[in-house]
Write an enzyme that holds these catalytic residues in place. Structure first.
Site, mmCIF file in Angstrom:
data_model
loop_
_atom_site.group_PDB
_atom_site.id
_atom_site.type_symbol
_atom_site.label_atom_id
_atom_site.label_comp_id
_atom_site.label_asym_id
_atom_site.label_seq_id
_atom_site.Cartn_x
_atom_site.Cartn_y
_atom_site.Cartn_z
ATOM 1 N N ARG A 1 1.250 -1.344 0.684
ATOM 2 C CA ARG A 1 -0.034 -0.166 0.173
ATOM 3 C C ARG A 1 0.867 0.999 -0.305
ATOM 4 N NH1 ARG A 1 -4.957 -1.083 3.987
ATOM 5 N NH2 ARG A 1 -3.682 -2.085 5.203
ATOM 6 N N GLU B 1 -9.717 2.087 -2.088
ATOM 7 C CA GLU B 1 -9.995 1.180 -2.568
ATOM 8 C C GLU B 1 -11.408 0.442 -2.113
ATOM 9 O OE1 GLU B 1 -7.684 -2.026 -0.697
ATOM 10 O OE2 GLU B 1 -6.517 -2.172 -2.194
ATOM 11 N N HIS C 1 -7.699 -7.123 -3.633
ATOM 12 C CA HIS C 1 -6.920 -6.991 -1.747
ATOM 13 C C HIS C 1 -6.710 -8.483 -1.429
ATOM 14 C CE1 HIS C 1 -5.085 -4.145 1.150
ATOM 15 N NE2 HIS C 1 -4.469 -5.232 1.620
#
Lengths: 313, 310
Positions: A233, A261, A279
């Protein structure tokens, strides 16, 4: 016996299977959505353990409101969602579930690389759409024997490197310092590594110094046949990445994490040369089971007066 | 004077071979479903073809001055070797080039079917991530992998699997003495002992439909099948097993009647479907072309052929 069960507060868990197990051992309280503070006020004195996750932690206010709290249990390898200073200030122990998913994340990194290089999701769409009857699918790129650069040679990066060796990939890495216990080639300069490799896998941890380190300049160095895989991230400048993919500055990408997201830019959703996964690098059900086991082991150890298996450092 | 050679056109493999040959040869391209023009036939000294297209006896007969046949590919089942032998025409091929390429895709397909990679990609593109997480996949590392056919491709798959700390088992007609992997003489027993089954055996009558309903039942409801071997899997039994949860998922690079793929498969979530892509990378195709050209060059230089058919 019911009266003897310790009472615990579960703020959040990403492993729903833990709940029935917790209920066997404890009186489990779960705050309703939106009404946390009022709910907690009613039971605060009874709560002896607090269960949180990487996604939803506990702030200083919550910790301060539980006078008889004995321990904070975090489900997940990262625990920056909780105010750790507030936990420490109270002298409370805190546990987490480190390394449970390391190997699964590494599996997914290599999978994303293979998918992007061999154009597998594109190929799957091609077959499902019936396009094969009208002609062959175009070629992909070879993976084995090429050069892989790993950004951040931590636990995940090392696990990726072990897998890469089984594909005869020539492994190099970039990070703040050279590691003495590996023979992979070290690059202090990220752009220099990007220029030297065919594929780049971003596995670095989230920290201010790694924010957007993969920028346009690095992608330009990776080049027109280069592929980028990202499971970290905030390390990749997404705007620069989208521009690079559009302009052919790099050939393709396999991405498991995104800025904001689950909202993805339409530009990304419309691209054929990217693999997009939600993810899910750690989303193997065995990994979640391992996490459940570790949460329970820490709770059981605490309430039986044993040493905690995985306290935070 | 450049020798005249005939190149059987094969758009499906699109070999980058023309640019390698044209400087040294007068290349005549034979389009699909056509005959060699009479004016050219007598001049042709070498024939270049592919695994896909092959050469039949009639074409060999039509070329009175043919000296050699160069196949760009590892498989010879569409080449009339008897006809070539009858005229003592040497045949060359390009074995071994794509072994690691096929193994890479086989292992990639295992990761894909187990960890739901393409399903995840569909999920994201359809905007479904807003509704919550995708279901969990199956862990690959440290699991048990069964390889059906531990030939050259199977061995490379086993090597990849060791990088994921997997326990490798295999089935072959005979135990191999040079590997430490667990041998199962019985295929059903292998399927029952592993989490994943990768089929890399050679295609032939003896392996036709080898992976049947009984094998899939033994693999079980948490199991994943990867198929790289044409005809080795009973496709109807596989579809049935996937529809009824007998196995968890499958990833397929070959199909019984490709390029036609049954609708039952193209509409299924828990499968990954590839258009026979095992060998299909630019690097492999360039290597096929270079090896084929090397064999032609050797012939016309009077040197020993690097890759004659045994």
């Amino acid at each position: 016996m019911m009266a003897n069960k310790p009472e615990i507060l579960v703020i959040h868990t990403s492993a729903p299977k833990v709940l029935p197990e917790l209920e066997k051992r404890f009186v489990v309280h779960r705050p309703p959505e939106g009404g946390r503070d009022a709910f907690v006020a009613g039971i605060a004195e009874r709560i002896r353990a607090l269960v949180v996750s990487t996604f939803v932690g506990a702030d200083a206010g919550l910790i301060g409101s539980l006078p008889n709290l004995e321990i904070v249990i975090n489900g997940g390898g990262h625990y920056d969602s909780t105010d750790v200073d507030a936990v420490r200030a109270r002298g409370l122990p805190m546990t987490y579930t480190p390394l449970v998913t390391t190997e699964d994340v590494a599996d997914h990194v290599v999978s994303l690389l293979l998918h992007a290089a061999r154009r597998m999701c594109e190929g799957d769409r091609f077959v499902r759409a019936g396009a094969w009857s009208h002609g062959p699918m175009s070629f992909g790129a070879r993976v084995h024997g090429k050069k892989l650069g790993i950004v951040g040679l931590g636990h995940i990066g090392r696990a990726v490197a072990r897998r890469a060796e089984a594909f005869d990939l020539d492994v190099s890495y970039n990070g703040p310092r050279r590691k003495d216990d590996v023979s992979y080639r070290y690059y202090a300069d990220l752009a220099e590594m990007a220029a030297a490799v065919d594929f780049m896998a971003v596995t670095c941890g989230t920290a201010p110094e790694t924010h957007h380190i993969v920028d346009r300049r690095v992608l330009q160095a990776l080049g027109g046949e280069g592929l980028l895989v990202n499971v970290a991230r905030r390390c990749v400048d997404q705007t620069a990445l989208i521009a690079a993919l559009k302009e052919g500055i790099i050939a393709g990408a396999g991405l498991d994490v995104f800025e904001s997201e689950p909202d993805l830019p339409d530009a990304l959703l419309a691209m054929g040369n990217v693999v997009l996964t939600p993810h899910m690098a750690s989303a193997a059900f065995e990994a979640k089971q391992d996490q459940v086991d570790m949460i329970l082991a820490n709770l059981d150890a605490h309430f039986s007066g044993q040493p905690l298996p995985t306290p935070i450092p | 004077m450049k020798p005249d050679i005939l190149l059987v056109e094969d758009i499906s493999t699109a070999l980058p071979i023309l640019e390698l040959l044209e400087p040294h040869y007068t290349v005549h391209v034979l389009p699909e479903d056509s005959e060699v023009p009479a004016a050219v036939a007598g001049r042709i000294r070498a024939l270049v073809t592919t695994t896909n297209k092959g050469v039949d006896g009639a074409l060999i007969d039509a070329l009175p001055n043919l000296e050699m046949i160069a196949n760009a590919g590892a498989h010879l089942d569409r080449i009339d070797l008897a006809a070539a032998r009858a005229r003592a025409i040497p045949v060359t091929y390009t074995p071994g080039i794509s072994v690691a390429e096929v193994a890479d895709l086989a292992f990639a397909l295992l990761l894909s079917a187990a960890r739901l990679t393409c399903e995840g990609d569909r999920y994201v593109r359809a905007g479904r991530w807003h509704d919550g997480m995708l279901r969990f996949g199956i862990r690959v590392n440290r699991k048990r992998l069964g390889i059906v056919g531990l030939g050259r491709i199977g061995r490379v798959v086993a090597k990849r699997a060791r990088g994921f700390a997997m326990e490798v088992h295999y089935h072959e007609p005979n135990e191999m003495t040079d590997v430490a992997y667990r041998y199962h003489a019985d295929l059903i027993e292998l399927a029952g002992a592993v989490d994943f089954l990768v089929v890399t055996c050679t295609s032939g009558p003896e392996t036709d439909g080898l992976i049947n309903g009984r094998v899939l039942s033994a693999l079980g409801s948490g199991g994943v099948l990867v198929n790289m071997a044409r005809r080795a899997v009973d496709e109807a039994a596989l579809i049935d097993a996937l529809e009824n949860g007998v196995i968890a998922g499958a990833a397929l690079d070959t199909f019984a009647h490709e390029p036609r793929v049954p609708d039952a498969l193209t509409t299924m979530e828990n499968v990954v479907l590839q258009a026979h892509m095992g060998t299909k990378t630019w690097e492999t195709k360039r290597a096929f072309a270079a090896r084929t050209a090397a064999n032609l060059d050797a012939h016309f230089a009077g040197a020993p052929l690097p890759d004659p058919v045994p």
